[in-house]
Design a protein around this motif. Structure first.
Motif, short mmCIF file in Angstrom:
data_model
loop_
_atom_site.label_atom_id
_atom_site.label_comp_id
_atom_site.label_asym_id
_atom_site.label_seq_id
_atom_site.Cartn_x
_atom_site.Cartn_y
_atom_site.Cartn_z
N LEU A 204 0.84 -1.19 0.00
CA LEU A 204 0.00 0.00 0.00
C LEU A 204 0.87 1.24 0.00
O LEU A 204 1.94 1.27 0.61
N LYS A 205 0.40 2.27 -0.67
CA LYS A 205 1.11 3.54 -0.71
C LYS A 205 0.11 4.67 -0.66
O LYS A 205 -1.06 4.51 -1.03
N ARG A 206 0.56 5.83 -0.18
CA ARG A 206 -0.32 6.99 -0.09
C ARG A 206 0.03 7.99 -1.17
O ARG A 206 1.18 8.37 -1.33
N LEU A 213 -3.23 0.35 -3.63
CA LEU A 213 -2.46 -0.88 -3.62
C LEU A 213 -1.62 -0.91 -4.89
O LEU A 213 -2.15 -0.88 -6.00
N GLN A 214 -0.31 -0.98 -4.70
CA GLN A 214 0.61 -1.01 -5.83
C GLN A 214 1.14 -2.43 -6.01
O GLN A 214 1.82 -2.97 -5.16
N ARG A 215 0.77 -3.04 -7.13
CA ARG A 215 1.28 -4.36 -7.47
C ARG A 215 2.26 -4.26 -8.64
O ARG A 215 2.14 -3.35 -9.46
N GLN A 218 1.64 -3.09 -12.45
CA GLN A 218 0.27 -2.61 -12.60
C GLN A 218 0.15 -1.16 -12.14
O GLN A 218 0.99 -0.66 -11.38
N GLU A 219 -0.89 -0.50 -12.60
CA GLU A 219 -1.19 0.84 -12.13
C GLU A 219 -1.71 0.76 -10.68
O GLU A 219 -2.30 -0.26 -10.29
#
Length: 362
Positions: A204-206, A213-215, A218-219
């Motif tokens: 997770l990122k803000r 959610l950063q995978r 993926q965007e």
């Protein structure tokens, strides 16, 4: 960390009940309406109050009574102390005694004892014994209510009207707002963070006051499109990453298995074990037989032998006026039988017998 608690006349505890907690893993087991969340919230409110005053010197008793009363009401989400008494079960006087421990705080120096009475709001809450020292550690509460997707609204409303919000969710949002100090995570906490990212298949990122959610490859995915259970696990990762959860933290986690597939629970238990190895006191509630069995399995492994563990069983008494029956032990077998767990095992037996009979006929 909270180590001991004695309650009498509080919500579902009309009679005196005593609990001894360990620095490692504390597991509160019970079905619906068994009071397990009441016990956890009470422990959290007292621990939070005992940590908030870390920098106060010679606090005035009346000011601490006001602060403790406020914390109790906001954590439980009630409008008055009368609601927190067991007056419906014949005890209108609530007595609470707690022992807290922290780094460089001598045993007994952080003990607190206080009382409050139903229908006497003007007298509020009375502290009979004030701690000689407050703690420098912190307490975090993760409730079943997911907060990441409503984080922007909570922060806007909370900064103007904090008294209107659920205290646990508001304090959790405040903890999420902390900026990481840039220090390298200790090995055990780094391991926990890796396990969380493995479960989420990302991190997770803000961005611009919102969480995503950063995978890999993926965007960033908006949290409204992420499974509820993953959001709460991701919340834990964020709190570790920004330093809100660190060695000495007391983590209160209400039903961590909620909205997670059973296939994810072994990894969840590895995360809990990692937190204990990192020096985090973990207190969780559950009525999941699968989670309990997985906890027992992994606690039996040699690498986890040094983790202190304590099980607490909570079962509503047959006579509702008597509140709940409690039991405790260092293993799951040492606590009294829990109806909700018995129901799961009984159904499993019926299902296995049904399949066996069908096989015999074939």
């Amino acid at each position: 960390m909270i180590r001991k608690l004695t309650v009498e006349g509080v919500t579902v505890f009309p009679r005196q009940e005593s609990f001894s907690f360990v620095p490692g893993l504390n597991i509160i087991v019970g079905g619906n309406d068994s009071g397990k969340s009441h016990l956890m919230k009470l422990c959290y409110a007292i621990t939070k109050w005992g940590c908030d005053g870390a920098r106060r010197e010679l606090p005035e008793v009346w000011a601490e009574e006001k602060r403790l009363r406020r914390d109790m009401l906001r954590v439980f989400g009630t409008h008055n102390l009368t609601s927190l008494t067991a007056r419906n079960r014949g005890n209108a006087l609530a007595r609470i005694k707690a022992s807290l421990e922290g780094q460089k705080v001598p045993a007994g120096a952080a003990d607190v004892c206080f009382t409050f009475t139903a229908d006497k709001e003007e007298e509020g809450l009375h502290i009979d014994k004030l701690p000689q020292r407050f703690l420098a550690e912190n307490a975090i509460f993760i409730s079943p209510r997911e907060v990441l997707s409503i984080y922007p609204c909570y922060m806007q409303a909370g900064k103007r009207y904090p008294e209107l919000l659920d205290s646990a969710s508001w304090e959790l949002c405040r903890a999420l707002e902390e900026e990481p100090e840039g220090q390298r995570l200790p090995g055990p906490l780094h391991y926990v963070l890796q396990q969380i990212e493995q479960l989420l298949s990302g991190r997770l990122k803000r961005l611009n006051g919102r969480f995503y959610l950063q995978r890999h490859g993926q965007e960033p995915l908006e949290l409204n499109l992420v499974a509820e259970g993953f959001k709460r696990i991701g919340t834990l990762g964020l709190l570790i990453g920004n330093g809100a959860i660190r060695t000495g933290t007391s983590l209160f986690w209400d039903e961590p298995e909620m909205n997670l597939n059973t296939s994810h629970l072994p990894l969840l238990v590895r995360i809990l074990m990692g937190l204990c190895h990192a020096g985090v006191q973990v207190m969780l509630t559950t009525h999941s037989l699968f989670l309990l069995r997985e906890l027992v399995i992994q606690l039996a492994e040699q690498r986890h032998a040094k983790i202190p563990r304590r099980f607490f069983g909570m079962q509503p008494a047959h006579n509702t006026a008597q509140g709940v029956r409690t039991s405790a032990g260092n293993s799951l077998d040492e606590i009294d039988r829990i109806d909700s767990l018995d129901a799961e095992m009984e159904q499993a037996d019926r299902y296995l017998n049904m399949n066996f009979n069908q096989t015999e006929e074939i």
